[in-house]
Design an enzyme around this catalytic site. Structure first.
Site, PDB file in Angstrom:
ATOM      1  N   SER A 171       0.704  -1.128   0.168  1.00  0.00           N
ATOM      2  CA  SER A 171      -0.263  -0.102   0.059  1.00  0.00           C
ATOM      3  C   SER A 171       0.767   1.092  -0.005  1.00  0.00           C
ATOM      4  O   SER A 171       1.963   1.208   0.309  1.00  0.00           O
ATOM      5  CB  SER A 171      -0.804  -0.158   1.361  1.00  0.00           C
ATOM      6  OG  SER A 171      -1.489   1.173   1.498  1.00  0.00           O
ATOM      7  N   TYR A 214      -2.354  -1.050  10.408  1.00  0.00           N
ATOM      8  CA  TYR A 214      -2.284  -1.295   8.761  1.00  0.00           C
ATOM      9  C   TYR A 214      -1.060  -0.752   8.250  1.00  0.00           C
ATOM     10  O   TYR A 214      -0.491  -1.499   7.847  1.00  0.00           O
ATOM     11  CB  TYR A 214      -3.611  -0.509   8.252  1.00  0.00           C
ATOM     12  CG  TYR A 214      -3.835  -0.912   6.746  1.00  0.00           C
ATOM     13  CD1 TYR A 214      -4.395  -1.713   6.373  1.00  0.00           C
ATOM     14  CD2 TYR A 214      -3.121   0.215   5.900  1.00  0.00           C
ATOM     15  CE1 TYR A 214      -4.580  -1.790   4.911  1.00  0.00           C
ATOM     16  CE2 TYR A 214      -3.339  -0.052   4.485  1.00  0.00           C
ATOM     17  CZ  TYR A 214      -3.902  -1.111   4.166  1.00  0.00           C
ATOM     18  OH  TYR A 214      -4.072  -1.069   2.682  1.00  0.00           O
TER      19      TYR A 214
END
Ligand code: NAD
Length: 260
Positions: free
Chosen positions: A142, A155
Site C-alpha cells: 500500500s 495497517y
C-alpha cells in the site's frame, strides 16, 4: 503469456485480488482463488472465470490467520498443478481508530492477515519455486508501506512490515530466478475502502463526502481513485520475464501521493 503456469492469489474473492487473479487466468495461468464470502457467490465467480478463460480455477477458503490452513493452500496448488509459479499475497483488512482506542484484537487480526500470512505463504512456496528454479512473489502492500496516515496504526505497521519482508526475501532468493516485489497502491475503490468510510466519519467527525474528498483523495494529486485493473496490470508485468531484474522493490501506483 502464462500458459502452463500456476498462480495462488490470497484474498481474491473481492476487490484487487479478484482483479489480479482474473488477469492471470486471462493470460493462461491456472489459478487458486482464496478468500472469504458467500460460498454460492464464490462458486459463481470461480466457475465463470474457468468458463471464460479455459484455465483451471480452484477456490480455497484457507483463513489467513491460521498457519496450518495457509500451508494447505500452497500444498493444494502444488498437488493439483504440480507447480507454483506466481504467489500473490493480497489478503488484507483494515480498522480505523485512534491508537489509544484501537482494540487489541483488531491489531492482532490486521498483523496476522496483512503481514504474518505472507510469511507463512512464502515459507511454504519457496521450496517449490527453488525446485523449479523460477518464481514470482508479489505482495500487495500500500502507499501505507511508504508513508503513514493517522488512526491506521496496525495497517501502516503491517504494510511497512510487508515492504521489509519483500526486501529481505528478495535478497535471499536473488540467485534462484525468483523475484519478490510489493505493489503500493494509493486508494483503490473496493469494498475495503468503502467499509472504512463510516469509521473515518466517526473518528474525524466528518460527512461521507468530506471523507472521500478531504481524507481519501486529499493526498492523491490526481484526485482519482486507482483502479483494480491498473493494479492487476502491474502484477502481470512483474510476473513476466521482462521484469526479471526488478526485485526487492515496493512500487507505488498512487497518482503521485508518495512523490510529495
Ligand atoms: P477487499 O475487502 O475487496 O478484499 C479483501 C480480500 O481479502 C477478500 O477476498 C477477503 O475475503 C480476503 N480476506 C479477508 N480476511 C481474510 C482471511 N482471514 N483469510 C482469507 N482471506 C481474507 O479489499 P481490497 O481493497 O481489494 O484489498 C486487497 C489488498 O489491497 C489488501 O491487502 C489491502 O490492504 C490492499 N490495498 C488496498 C487499497 C485500497 O484502496 N483498496 C489500497 C492499497 C492497498
Amino acid at each position: 503469456m502464462f500458459k502452463g503456469k500456476a498462480a495462488v492469489v490470497t484474498g481474491s474473492t473481492s476487490g484487487i485480488g479478484l482483479s489480479i487473479a482474473t488477469a492471470f487466468a486471462r493470460q493462461g495461468a491456472d489459478v487458486v482463488l482464496n478468500g472469504l464470502g458467500d460460498p454460492a457467490e464464490i462458486e459463481r465467480v470461480r466457475a465463470g472465470l474457468e468458463a471464460e478463460t479455459g484455465v483451471r480455477v480452484l477456490h480455497s477458503a484457507a483463513d489467513m490467520t491460521k498457519p496450518a490452513e495457509i500451508a494447505d493452500l500452497i500444498a493444494l496448488a502444488d498437488r493439483t498443478f504440480g507447480r507454483l509459479d506466481i504467489l500473490v499475497n493480497n489478503a488484507g483488512v483494515q480498522h480505523v481508530a485512534p491508537v489509544e482506542d484501537f482494540p487489541a484484537e483488531k491489531w492482532d487480526q490486521i498483523i496476522a492477515i496483512n503481514l504474518t500470512s505472507a510469511f507463512h505463504t512464502i515459507r511454504a512456496a519457496v521450496p517449490i519455486m527453488k525446485r523449479q528454479g523460477s518464481g514470482r512473489i508479489i505482495n500487495t502492500a500500500s502507499a501505507h508501506a511508504l508513508v503513514a496516515s493517522p488512526y491506521k496504526s496496525a495497517y501502516v505497521a503491517a504494510k511497512h512490515g510487508i515492504a521489509g519482508l519483500t526486501k529481505t526475501v528478495a535478497l535471499e532468493l536473488a540467485t534462484h530466478g525468483i523475484t519478490v516485489n510489493a505493489i503500493a497502491p494509493a486508494y483503490v475503490w473496493t469494498p475495503l475502502v468503502e467499509k472504512q468510510i463510516p469509521d473515518t466519519m466517526k473518528a474525524r467527525g466528518l460527512t461521507e463526502e468530506q471523507v472521500r474528498r478531504d481524507v481519501l483523495l486529499a493526498a492523491q494529486p490526481t484526485k482519482e481513485f486507482v483502479t483494480v485493473d491498473e493494479v492487476a496490470a502491474l502484477a502481470v508485468y512483474l510476473a513476466t520475464d521482462a521484469a526479471r531484474s526488478i526485485t526487492g522493490a515496493t512500487l507505488p501506483i498512487d497518482g503521485g501521493w508518495t512523490a510529495q
